[in-house]
Enzyme design. Structure first.
Site, short mmCIF file in Angstrom:
data_model
loop_
_atom_site.label_atom_id
_atom_site.label_comp_id
_atom_site.label_asym_id
_atom_site.label_seq_id
_atom_site.Cartn_x
_atom_site.Cartn_y
_atom_site.Cartn_z
NE ARG A 147 -3.71 -0.78 2.28
CZ ARG A 147 -4.06 -1.27 3.47
NH1 ARG A 147 -4.00 -0.52 4.54
NH2 ARG A 147 -4.46 -2.52 3.59
NE ARG B 117 -7.73 8.51 1.21
CZ ARG B 117 -8.21 9.53 0.51
NH1 ARG B 117 -7.56 10.68 0.50
NH2 ARG B 117 -9.31 9.40 -0.19
NE ARG C 75 -9.04 7.63 -3.50
CZ ARG C 75 -10.33 7.86 -3.45
NH1 ARG C 75 -10.92 8.52 -4.44
NH2 ARG C 75 -11.06 7.44 -2.44
CG ASP D 270 -9.78 -3.43 -4.84
OD1 ASP D 270 -10.53 -4.44 -4.78
OD2 ASP D 270 -9.58 -2.67 -3.89
CE1 TYR E 106 -13.56 -7.34 1.86
CE2 TYR E 106 -11.81 -8.48 0.69
CZ TYR E 106 -12.21 -7.55 1.62
OH TYR E 106 -11.27 -6.80 2.30
#
Length: 374
Positions: free
Chosen positions: A41, A45, A54, A90, A167
């Site tokens: 990751r 951010r 974003r 993803d 999921y």
């Protein structure tokens, strides 16, 4: 001007490997000039450039627009000096081809709009060529290989069947994955059909990434730590092994990642990857002993350490390096993904620290080669 110590003097005249050379050689447990480093990751951010993008685009738009995806993927190489560029994607992307509608809520995570909970839903899952399902992803890979030009190895990835199944069945992230486990225990026949389908889709997806140009692949099984060893070996391991078996003839190195896996390390190693990525809950040297010296290892700094002052990050980074002891086959990484509030400067300085303090001279590289071949 930086004061050059004795170690720096010994290695200053040694050939410097590119990031791609360093990471790929490590994956094959070959001698390297320095320990390679990247962060899960890392394109997120913590980087100002990512935050700016974003504000304009949602996550799926970024992943499905080749120029934007390539820009985000390469940011950490430019800004942090890492040796690996992990594809900005993803684990849910293969669901496009499977006919499963989903979205990503920034505050929640993946949302599956029609959860897969019965025979009809499992039977409706499609298995198509990956290039048909997400063609833009493979365009991104081709762009990145040209842009990176060996500065960093391009890392592709996919979600492992158990995590993706969780999921699909739950419909969204949950803490206990009770519905998924309910199918596993209560409908083993249906579970097997679902897992076989996901394994086949994942093999096709990763092979397509390899054909497009990724140089390493990582299989993410983020939720496998929910399971005991007996359950993992009976209901998950056969399908994970099926994936690594399906990739072996490509010759591309493979990494197996999971969290909460203190009780599963031996089973993870048995799945067949070239490296096992371990979290911070077990010392790296002990984890390596358990998975076997014939495998490489990745990890394992606690991501939360990056929120502490630099002196703490420095101390803990050195501890991980000491536990690895410059043995061939160690990729420095976190035990999980970079937290959003992590200072980018900490990541940059940590990458520099790993490179500087793990630098080997020619004699050390030769000793490492001998050890790897023993």
């Amino acid at each position: 001007m930086k004061d050059i110590g004795e170690k720096d003097k010994r290695v200053s005249d040694q050939p410097v490997m590119t990031g791609a050379e360093r990471l790929l050689a490590t994956c094959r447990r070959q001698a390297v000039d320095r320990t390679p480093v990247w962060f899960m990751r890392q394109a997120g951010r913590c980087l100002a450039g990512y935050r700016e993008l974003r504000e304009q685009y949602d996550i799926l738009t970024l992943t499905r627009t080749p120029e934007l995806c390539a820009q985000v993927t390469s940011m950490p190489v430019e800004e942090l000096g890492v040796d690996g560029a992990v594809l900005y994607a993803d684990i849910m992307l293969p669901l496009y081809g499977m006919g499963v509608p989903f979205s990503i809520d920034p505050g929640i995570g993946p949302i599956v709009h029609r959860p897969v909970r019965d025979e009809a839903a499992v039977a409706a899952l499609r298995v198509v060529e990956a290039e048909e399902a997400t063609p833009e992803l493979f365009q991104t890979i081709q762009l990145l290989r040209k842009e990176l030009d060996g500065r960093a190895a391009l890392i592709g990835f996919a979600g492992a069947p158990y995590t993706v199944a969780s999921y699909l069945i739950e419909g969204r992230p949950t803490k206990d994955h009770a519905r998924a486990k309910g199918m596993m225990y209560g409908r083993p026949d249906l579970w097997e059909r679902l897992m076989l389908t996901l394994a086949e889709v994942t093999v096709r997806y990763l092979r397509a990434q390899i054909d497009a140009g990724v140089q390493v692949v990582q299989l993410f099984d983020s939720w496998m730590g929910d399971l005991g060893a007996r359950e993992y070996e009976a209901w998950v391991l056969p399908y994970t092994r099926r994936i690594f078996d399906g990739l072996r003839d490509t010759g591309v190195p493979t990494i197996h990642f999971g969290t909460g896996t203190v009780g599963l390390l031996e089973s993870m190693a048995a799945a067949g990857s070239d490296l096992v990525s371990v979290d911070w809950r077990v010392p790296l040297d002990q984890a390596w002993q358990r998975i076997g010296s014939d495998k490489g290892i990745q990890g394992n700094l606690d991501p939360s350490v990056l929120l502490a002052p630099w002196e703490v990050v420095q101390r803990e980074g050195r501890r991980v390096l000491a536990e690895a002891a410059n043995r061939p086959g160690h990729i420095f990484n976190l035990g999980h993904g970079v937290l959003p509030d992590s200072p980018a400067d900490h990541l940059r300085r940590l990458a520099d620290l790993v490179h500087e303090e793990s630098a080997r001279d020619r004699a050390q590289q030769g000793a490492a080669t001998t050890e790897a071949g023993a």
